[in-house]
Motif scaffolding. Structure first.
Motif, short mmCIF file in Angstrom:
data_model
loop_
_atom_site.label_atom_id
_atom_site.label_comp_id
_atom_site.label_asym_id
_atom_site.label_seq_id
_atom_site.Cartn_x
_atom_site.Cartn_y
_atom_site.Cartn_z
N MET A 2 -3.27 -10.16 8.49
CA MET A 2 -2.11 -9.41 8.01
C MET A 2 -2.21 -9.18 6.50
O MET A 2 -1.93 -8.09 6.00
N ASN A 3 -2.62 -10.22 5.77
CA ASN A 3 -2.75 -10.08 4.33
C ASN A 3 -3.76 -8.99 3.97
O ASN A 3 -3.55 -8.22 3.03
N LYS A 4 -4.85 -8.93 4.72
CA LYS A 4 -5.88 -7.91 4.45
C LYS A 4 -5.34 -6.51 4.70
O LYS A 4 -5.62 -5.57 3.93
N MET A 5 -4.53 -6.35 5.76
CA MET A 5 -3.96 -5.04 6.07
C MET A 5 -3.02 -4.58 4.95
O MET A 5 -3.04 -3.41 4.55
N ILE A 6 -2.23 -5.51 4.45
CA ILE A 6 -1.32 -5.17 3.35
C ILE A 6 -2.12 -4.73 2.13
O ILE A 6 -1.82 -3.71 1.50
N ARG A 7 -3.15 -5.49 1.81
CA ARG A 7 -3.98 -5.15 0.63
C ARG A 7 -4.64 -3.78 0.82
O ARG A 7 -4.65 -2.95 -0.10
N LEU A 16 0.11 0.38 -6.78
CA LEU A 16 0.49 -1.01 -7.03
C LEU A 16 -0.68 -1.82 -7.59
O LEU A 16 -1.83 -1.64 -7.18
N SER A 17 -0.35 -2.72 -8.48
CA SER A 17 -1.37 -3.61 -9.04
C SER A 17 -1.65 -4.76 -8.09
O SER A 17 -0.90 -5.00 -7.13
N GLU A 18 -2.72 -5.51 -8.36
CA GLU A 18 -3.07 -6.65 -7.51
C GLU A 18 -1.97 -7.70 -7.54
O GLU A 18 -1.65 -8.34 -6.54
N CYS A 19 -1.36 -7.88 -8.70
CA CYS A 19 -0.27 -8.85 -8.83
C CYS A 19 0.92 -8.44 -7.98
O CYS A 19 1.56 -9.26 -7.31
N GLU A 20 1.22 -7.15 -7.96
CA GLU A 20 2.35 -6.63 -7.16
C GLU A 20 2.05 -6.74 -5.67
O GLU A 20 2.95 -7.04 -4.86
N ILE A 21 0.80 -6.49 -5.30
CA ILE A 21 0.42 -6.62 -3.89
C ILE A 21 0.56 -8.07 -3.43
O ILE A 21 1.04 -8.33 -2.31
N GLU A 22 0.19 -9.00 -4.27
CA GLU A 22 0.33 -10.42 -3.91
C GLU A 22 1.79 -10.81 -3.73
O GLU A 22 2.12 -11.64 -2.88
N LYS A 23 2.66 -10.22 -4.53
CA LYS A 23 4.10 -10.48 -4.37
C LYS A 23 4.60 -9.98 -3.01
O LYS A 23 5.37 -10.66 -2.33
N ILE A 24 4.14 -8.83 -2.59
CA ILE A 24 4.52 -8.28 -1.29
C ILE A 24 4.01 -9.18 -0.16
O ILE A 24 4.72 -9.45 0.82
N ILE A 25 2.80 -9.66 -0.28
CA ILE A 25 2.25 -10.58 0.72
C ILE A 25 3.08 -11.85 0.81
O ILE A 25 3.36 -12.36 1.90
N GLU A 26 3.51 -12.33 -0.32
CA GLU A 26 4.34 -13.54 -0.35
C GLU A 26 5.65 -13.32 0.39
O GLU A 26 6.09 -14.16 1.19
N VAL A 27 6.30 -12.17 0.17
CA VAL A 27 7.56 -11.85 0.85
C VAL A 27 7.34 -11.68 2.35
O VAL A 27 8.16 -12.09 3.18
N SER A 48 4.33 5.75 -1.58
CA SER A 48 3.00 6.34 -1.70
C SER A 48 2.77 6.88 -3.11
O SER A 48 3.68 6.95 -3.93
N LYS A 49 1.58 7.33 -3.36
CA LYS A 49 1.22 7.83 -4.69
C LYS A 49 2.02 9.08 -5.07
O LYS A 49 2.34 9.28 -6.24
N ASP A 50 2.35 9.92 -4.07
CA ASP A 50 3.08 11.16 -4.41
C ASP A 50 4.60 10.97 -4.41
O ASP A 50 5.34 11.91 -4.72
N LYS A 51 5.08 9.78 -4.02
CA LYS A 51 6.50 9.38 -4.07
C LYS A 51 7.41 10.15 -3.11
O LYS A 51 8.62 10.04 -3.19
N ASN A 52 6.85 10.92 -2.20
CA ASN A 52 7.65 11.64 -1.21
C ASN A 52 7.62 10.99 0.17
O ASN A 52 8.28 11.46 1.09
N GLU A 53 6.85 9.94 0.29
CA GLU A 53 6.75 9.23 1.55
C GLU A 53 6.43 7.76 1.27
O GLU A 53 6.04 7.38 0.17
N ALA A 54 6.65 6.94 2.30
CA ALA A 54 6.35 5.52 2.19
C ALA A 54 5.40 5.12 3.31
O ALA A 54 5.22 5.86 4.29
N PHE A 55 4.82 3.94 3.18
CA PHE A 55 3.95 3.40 4.22
C PHE A 55 4.45 2.02 4.64
O PHE A 55 4.85 1.21 3.81
N VAL A 56 4.41 1.79 5.96
CA VAL A 56 4.76 0.47 6.49
C VAL A 56 3.58 -0.47 6.28
O VAL A 56 2.46 -0.18 6.72
N VAL A 57 3.84 -1.60 5.61
CA VAL A 57 2.75 -2.55 5.38
C VAL A 57 2.95 -3.86 6.14
O VAL A 57 2.01 -4.65 6.29
N SER A 58 4.18 -4.09 6.62
CA SER A 58 4.44 -5.32 7.38
C SER A 58 5.61 -5.10 8.32
O SER A 58 6.55 -4.37 7.99
N HIS A 59 5.54 -5.74 9.50
CA HIS A 59 6.57 -5.57 10.51
C HIS A 59 6.71 -6.86 11.32
O HIS A 59 5.72 -7.40 11.82
#
Length: 331
Positions: A2-7, A16-27, A48-59
């Protein structure tokens, strides 16, 4: 895994920076606990990068029942389908009970909370409930209230029929009509998927009851015209109670000494206000003779001012009476 998928998702589709990604994994490690606590599907989405959509990273799915049959991690959340997600990601403002359409085309209610790091929104936490199931339960509650009120009306009408005291009969009939005004709201709400009803449908239902309750052989025509609008349950009940008193006053006093009369109810909405105007061609009245201490006057004035936050104007002469009610459109 799961952590790999989020990254992987965050690195490919976000800034997102690596530090921010680690925070998301923690949550994300607490998601299963939250899913079972809320008995709902819980997600983490990132912008997302264009700010008009989002991506699901955890469920995380609740133990009892999930709304999802397929894996949605890595799928897009579009602004037109999930407006609350994009709004919270861009503004950091918590969004509660907003309607959304899932990747599997189910209508849900979402509560969205920002996930922050160093005063920056890096992701959102989403709790979903299926809106249809919630609405069914609410409609069932309104249906039960309606049935209980019908029982009360039946008892009041029976008591009125067996009473030999005309004053008591009139009092019971007035109470019956007021209960019916409340019942009308619950009857219409029991057919809706939300807490809003058509004001024209409510008016027609109320008028039908009032017309059926008078047996004095007078020919009173009531015409309802105008532009329909939706009003929530609480405000609808207050407005119908007011309209019941206004129309009953017409029946009881406007056409004394006459065999026929006309009542017109006009409904329209402006940008800031909703207007209901009741016009009769009766004998009129003088303002100074209005009984300010009567229950009917109290219901009209207090409900308009306190519940509906609106205003009322009375204009009367020997050619008839015009009652104008104005309530804010925010109702």
């Amino acid at each position: 895994m799961m952590n790999k998928m989020i990254r992987d998702i965050c690195r490919e589709y976000t800034h997102l920076s690596e530090c921010e990604i680690e925070k998301i994994i923690e949550v994300s490690k607490s998601l299963d606990l939250m899913a079972n606590l809320y008995n709902s599907d819980v997600f983490i989405d990132v912008l997302s990068k264009d700010k008009n959509e989002a991506f699901v990273v955890s469920h995380a799915k609740p133990k009892n029942k999930s709304l999802y049959k397929e894996i949605v991690i890595g799928k897009r959340a579009l602004d037109e389908n999930e407006p609350g997600v994009i709004k919270t990601l861009n503004t950091g403002i918590t969004t509660r009970d907003i309607k959304a359409l899932t990747q599997e085309c189910k209508v849900v209610s979402q509560t969205i909370q920002p996930i922050n790091l160093n005063d920056k929104v890096i992701a959102v936490l989403i709790v979903e409930e299926e809106l249809v199931l919630k609405s069914v339960a609410v409609r069932e509650a309104h249906h039960r209230v309606k049935n209980n009120l019908q029982t009360i009306i039946s008892l009041l009408r029976k008591q009125s029929r067996i009473s030999n005291n005309e004053e008591v009969k009139n009092c019971l009939d007035n109470i019956t009509n007021r209960v019916f005004a409340i019942l009308s709201t619950h009857h219409l709400l029991s057919k809706e998927v939300n807490n809003n009803i058509s004001i024209l449908s409510a008016m027609n239902l109320l008028v039908s009851n009032i017309q059926g309750g008078y047996c004095d052989n007078k020919e009173i025509n009531i015409c309802i015209e105008g532009e329909d609008f939706k009003i929530n349950g609480e405000k609808a009940t207050a407005l119908l109670l007011v309209m019941n008193e206004v129309i009953q006053n017409c029946y009881d006093h406007a056409f004394e000494g006459r065999e026929r009369g006309n009542i017109k109810i006009l409904v329209n909405k402006e940008y800031d206000y909703k207007n209901i105007v009741v016009i009769d061609d009766g004998i009129g009245f003088q303002e100074k003779y209005v009984n300010e201490e009567s229950l009917g006057t109290y219901i009209i004035d207090s409900y308009i001012k306190q519940v509906l936050k609106g205003s009322i104007e009375r204009d009367s002469n020997e050619k008839g009476t015009k009652i104008s009610i104005k309530i804010p459109s925010t109702n």
